[in-house]
Design a protein around this motif. Structure first.
Motif, PDB file in Angstrom:
ATOM      1  N   VAL A   1      14.299 101.127  69.444  1.00  0.00           N
ATOM      2  CA  VAL A   1      13.478 101.543  68.310  1.00  0.00           C
ATOM      3  C   VAL A   1      14.384 102.241  67.309  1.00  0.00           C
ATOM      4  O   VAL A   1      15.214 103.080  67.678  1.00  0.00           O
ATOM      5  CB  VAL A   1      12.341 102.477  68.774  1.00  0.00           C
ATOM      6  N   THR A   2      14.233 101.872  66.051  1.00  0.00           N
ATOM      7  CA  THR A   2      15.043 102.480  65.001  1.00  0.00           C
ATOM      8  C   THR A   2      14.157 103.026  63.892  1.00  0.00           C
ATOM      9  O   THR A   2      13.033 102.582  63.691  1.00  0.00           O
ATOM     10  CB  THR A   2      16.041 101.467  64.402  1.00  0.00           C
ATOM     11  N   VAL A   3      14.728 103.992  63.188  1.00  0.00           N
ATOM     12  CA  VAL A   3      14.098 104.576  62.007  1.00  0.00           C
ATOM     13  C   VAL A   3      15.064 104.358  60.853  1.00  0.00           C
ATOM     14  O   VAL A   3      16.237 104.711  60.938  1.00  0.00           O
ATOM     15  CB  VAL A   3      13.828 106.083  62.212  1.00  0.00           C
ATOM     16  N   SER A   4      14.558 103.751  59.762  1.00  0.00           N
ATOM     17  CA  SER A   4      15.411 103.421  58.621  1.00  0.00           C
ATOM     18  C   SER A   4      14.801 103.950  57.330  1.00  0.00           C
ATOM     19  O   SER A   4      13.578 104.050  57.208  1.00  0.00           O
ATOM     20  CB  SER A   4      15.584 101.906  58.489  1.00  0.00           C
ATOM     21  N   TYR A   5      15.682 104.271  56.385  1.00  0.00           N
ATOM     22  CA  TYR A   5      15.253 104.702  55.057  1.00  0.00           C
ATOM     23  C   TYR A   5      16.354 104.405  54.058  1.00  0.00           C
ATOM     24  O   TYR A   5      17.519 104.210  54.433  1.00  0.00           O
ATOM     25  CB  TYR A   5      14.889 106.191  55.039  1.00  0.00           C
ATOM     26  N   ASN A   6      15.985 104.352  52.791  1.00  0.00           N
ATOM     27  CA  ASN A   6      16.963 104.133  51.732  1.00  0.00           C
ATOM     28  C   ASN A   6      17.689 105.434  51.422  1.00  0.00           C
ATOM     29  O   ASN A   6      17.051 106.460  51.177  1.00  0.00           O
ATOM     30  CB  ASN A   6      16.288 103.627  50.452  1.00  0.00           C
ATOM     31  N   ASP A   7      18.997 105.367  51.412  1.00  0.00           N
ATOM     32  CA  ASP A   7      19.826 106.517  51.056  1.00  0.00           C
ATOM     33  C   ASP A   7      19.588 106.844  49.585  1.00  0.00           C
ATOM     34  O   ASP A   7      19.693 105.959  48.726  1.00  0.00           O
ATOM     35  CB  ASP A   7      21.284 106.160  51.292  1.00  0.00           C
ATOM     36  N   PRO A   8      19.264 108.084  49.247  1.00  0.00           N
ATOM     37  CA  PRO A   8      19.047 108.449  47.847  1.00  0.00           C
ATOM     38  C   PRO A   8      20.243 108.147  46.939  1.00  0.00           C
ATOM     39  O   PRO A   8      20.062 107.870  45.759  1.00  0.00           O
ATOM     40  CB  PRO A   8      18.756 109.941  47.909  1.00  0.00           C
ATOM     41  N   THR A   9      21.455 108.151  47.477  1.00  0.00           N
ATOM     42  CA  THR A   9      22.622 107.790  46.677  1.00  0.00           C
ATOM     43  C   THR A   9      22.525 106.331  46.223  1.00  0.00           C
ATOM     44  O   THR A   9      22.829 106.010  45.072  1.00  0.00           O
ATOM     45  CB  THR A   9      23.923 108.012  47.474  1.00  0.00           C
ATOM     46  N   TYR A  10      22.067 105.474  47.131  1.00  0.00           N
ATOM     47  CA  TYR A  10      21.851 104.071  46.774  1.00  0.00           C
ATOM     48  C   TYR A  10      20.806 103.964  45.666  1.00  0.00           C
ATOM     49  O   TYR A  10      20.972 103.209  44.705  1.00  0.00           O
ATOM     50  CB  TYR A  10      21.413 103.282  48.013  1.00  0.00           C
ATOM     51  N   LEU A  11      19.706 104.722  45.815  1.00  0.00           N
ATOM     52  CA  LEU A  11      18.660 104.681  44.793  1.00  0.00           C
ATOM     53  C   LEU A  11      19.172 105.189  43.451  1.00  0.00           C
ATOM     54  O   LEU A  11      18.834 104.641  42.404  1.00  0.00           O
ATOM     55  CB  LEU A  11      17.443 105.491  45.245  1.00  0.00           C
ATOM     56  N   ALA A  12      19.991 106.218  43.482  1.00  0.00           N
ATOM     57  CA  ALA A  12      20.559 106.748  42.240  1.00  0.00           C
ATOM     58  C   ALA A  12      21.418 105.686  41.554  1.00  0.00           C
ATOM     59  O   ALA A  12      21.309 105.477  40.342  1.00  0.00           O
ATOM     60  CB  ALA A  12      21.389 107.992  42.525  1.00  0.00           C
ATOM     61  N   GLU A  13      22.251 105.023  42.334  1.00  0.00           N
ATOM     62  CA  GLU A  13      23.093 103.960  41.770  1.00  0.00           C
ATOM     63  C   GLU A  13      22.235 102.812  41.239  1.00  0.00           C
ATOM     64  O   GLU A  13      22.483 102.290  40.153  1.00  0.00           O
ATOM     65  CB  GLU A  13      24.062 103.433  42.830  1.00  0.00           C
ATOM     66  N   ARG A  14      21.238 102.443  42.003  1.00  0.00           N
ATOM     67  CA  ARG A  14      20.377 101.326  41.629  1.00  0.00           C
ATOM     68  C   ARG A  14      19.658 101.564  40.305  1.00  0.00           C
ATOM     69  O   ARG A  14      19.448 100.651  39.522  1.00  0.00           O
ATOM     70  CB  ARG A  14      19.352 101.083  42.742  1.00  0.00           C
ATOM     71  N   HIS A  15      19.285 102.817  40.065  1.00  0.00           N
ATOM     72  CA  HIS A  15      18.480 103.140  38.886  1.00  0.00           C
ATOM     73  C   HIS A  15      19.240 103.925  37.821  1.00  0.00           C
ATOM     74  O   HIS A  15      18.636 104.369  36.847  1.00  0.00           O
ATOM     75  CB  HIS A  15      17.218 103.897  39.311  1.00  0.00           C
ATOM     76  N   GLY A  16      20.545 104.081  37.984  1.00  0.00           N
ATOM     77  CA  GLY A  16      21.354 104.733  36.969  1.00  0.00           C
ATOM     78  C   GLY A  16      21.117 106.231  36.835  1.00  0.00           C
ATOM     79  O   GLY A  16      21.259 106.783  35.748  1.00  0.00           O
ATOM     80  N   LEU A  17      20.778 106.882  37.933  1.00  0.00           N
ATOM     81  CA  LEU A  17      20.586 108.338  37.913  1.00  0.00           C
ATOM     82  C   LEU A  17      21.912 109.049  38.114  1.00  0.00           C
ATOM     83  O   LEU A  17      22.833 108.511  38.726  1.00  0.00           O
ATOM     84  CB  LEU A  17      19.642 108.764  39.044  1.00  0.00           C
ATOM     85  N   ASP A  18      21.969 110.280  37.658  1.00  0.00           N
ATOM     86  CA  ASP A  18      23.129 111.129  37.888  1.00  0.00           C
ATOM     87  C   ASP A  18      23.122 111.536  39.357  1.00  0.00           C
ATOM     88  O   ASP A  18      22.218 112.233  39.812  1.00  0.00           O
ATOM     89  CB  ASP A  18      23.062 112.367  36.992  1.00  0.00           C
ATOM     90  N   GLU A  19      24.104 111.075  40.121  1.00  0.00           N
ATOM     91  CA  GLU A  19      24.142 111.362  41.554  1.00  0.00           C
ATOM     92  C   GLU A  19      24.359 112.839  41.841  1.00  0.00           C
ATOM     93  O   GLU A  19      24.185 113.277  42.977  1.00  0.00           O
ATOM     94  CB  GLU A  19      25.221 110.519  42.226  1.00  0.00           C
ATOM     95  N   ALA A  20      24.726 113.627  40.851  1.00  0.00           N
ATOM     96  CA  ALA A  20      24.929 115.055  41.053  1.00  0.00           C
ATOM     97  C   ALA A  20      23.615 115.836  40.980  1.00  0.00           C
ATOM     98  O   ALA A  20      23.587 117.041  41.167  1.00  0.00           O
ATOM     99  CB  ALA A  20      25.910 115.600  40.014  1.00  0.00           C
ATOM    100  N   ASP A  21      22.527 115.152  40.722  1.00  0.00           N
ATOM    101  CA  ASP A  21      21.216 115.791  40.617  1.00  0.00           C
ATOM    102  C   ASP A  21      20.870 116.471  41.945  1.00  0.00           C
ATOM    103  O   ASP A  21      20.831 115.820  42.986  1.00  0.00           O
ATOM    104  CB  ASP A  21      20.159 114.735  40.253  1.00  0.00           C
ATOM    105  N   ASP A  22      20.626 117.761  41.921  1.00  0.00           N
ATOM    106  CA  ASP A  22      20.307 118.527  43.129  1.00  0.00           C
ATOM    107  C   ASP A  22      19.060 118.007  43.830  1.00  0.00           C
ATOM    108  O   ASP A  22      18.928 118.130  45.045  1.00  0.00           O
ATOM    109  CB  ASP A  22      20.120 120.008  42.798  1.00  0.00           C
ATOM    110  N   ARG A  23      18.146 117.435  43.075  1.00  0.00           N
ATOM    111  CA  ARG A  23      16.928 116.897  43.691  1.00  0.00           C
ATOM    112  C   ARG A  23      17.254 115.770  44.658  1.00  0.00           C
ATOM    113  O   ARG A  23      16.592 115.608  45.686  1.00  0.00           O
ATOM    114  CB  ARG A  23      15.941 116.437  42.620  1.00  0.00           C
ATOM    115  N   LEU A  24      18.277 114.989  44.360  1.00  0.00           N
ATOM    116  CA  LEU A  24      18.675 113.914  45.275  1.00  0.00           C
ATOM    117  C   LEU A  24      19.171 114.481  46.596  1.00  0.00           C
ATOM    118  O   LEU A  24      18.903 113.919  47.659  1.00  0.00           O
ATOM    119  CB  LEU A  24      19.746 113.035  44.635  1.00  0.00           C
ATOM    120  N   ASP A  25      19.866 115.604  46.540  1.00  0.00           N
ATOM    121  CA  ASP A  25      20.307 116.259  47.772  1.00  0.00           C
ATOM    122  C   ASP A  25      19.114 116.727  48.593  1.00  0.00           C
ATOM    123  O   ASP A  25      19.091 116.598  49.816  1.00  0.00           O
ATOM    124  CB  ASP A  25      21.222 117.448  47.466  1.00  0.00           C
TER     125      ASP A  25
END
Length: 128
Positions: free
Chosen positions: A87-111
Motif C-alpha cells: 500500500v502506498t500514499v502519493s501526492y504531488n510535490d508542491p515544488t512540482y506544482l510551483a514549476e508547473r504553474h510558474g509560482l515563485d518556489e521561495a513562497d513560504d506557503r509552499l513550504d
C-alpha cells in the motif's frame, strides 16, 4: 512523492481522515473510492482512494498568484494497493506544482503545504 504504508488502504485512509479532522487548519472536502466506483460498473480495481483536502488561507493566495493552480487545488492524497499487495500514499510535490504553474518556489506557503503533505503521508503510512 510516494511512501509505502505499514497498513492496508482502509487503515491508511482512516489515519489521514483522523489527522485532517484533528487539524483546525485543514478541511476534508471529498473522498473518492475508485474501487467502489469501478465495482459499480462491473470492473475490478484494487483498493484506490483519493482524499481531497485543503486550507483556503493557503490555497487562495497561491491561486491569486497563478490561477491555473486551481486545477491542482485543493491538495490530494492517493492511497492505493499495488499489484504486489503493498500500500502506498502519493501526492504531488508542491515544488512540482510551483514549476508547473510558474509560482515563485521561495513562497513560504509552499513550504507550509509541503510540510502538511509530508506529515499526512507519514501519519497514513505509520511513520509518525
Amino acid at each position: 512523492m510516494t511512501v509505502e504504508s505499514d497498513a492496508d488502504v482502509e487503515t491508511s485512509v482512516e489515519r489521514v481522515k483522523d489527522a485532517i479532522e484533528e487539524n483546525d487548519d485543514l478541511g476534508l472536502m471529498a473522498e473518492f473510492d475508485h474501487e467502489a466506483n469501478a465495482d459499480s460498473s462491473d470492473y475490478a480495481l484494487k483498493p484506490t482512494t483519493v482524499l481531497v483536502f485543503g486550507n483556503p488561507n493557503l490555497g487562495t493566495p497561491l491561486m491569486q498568484s497563478a490561477r491555473t493552480l486551481a486545477i491542482d487545488l485543493p491538495q490530494k492524497l492517493l492511497v492505493m494497493e499495488r499489484a504486489d499487495g503493498t500500500v502506498t500514499v502519493s501526492y504531488n510535490d508542491p515544488t512540482y506544482l510551483a514549476e508547473r504553474h510558474g509560482l515563485d518556489e521561495a513562497d513560504d506557503r509552499l513550504d507550509t503545504v509541503s510540510d502538511a503533505l509530508s506529515s499526512l503521508a507519514a501519519v497514513a503510512t505509520g511513520q509518525e
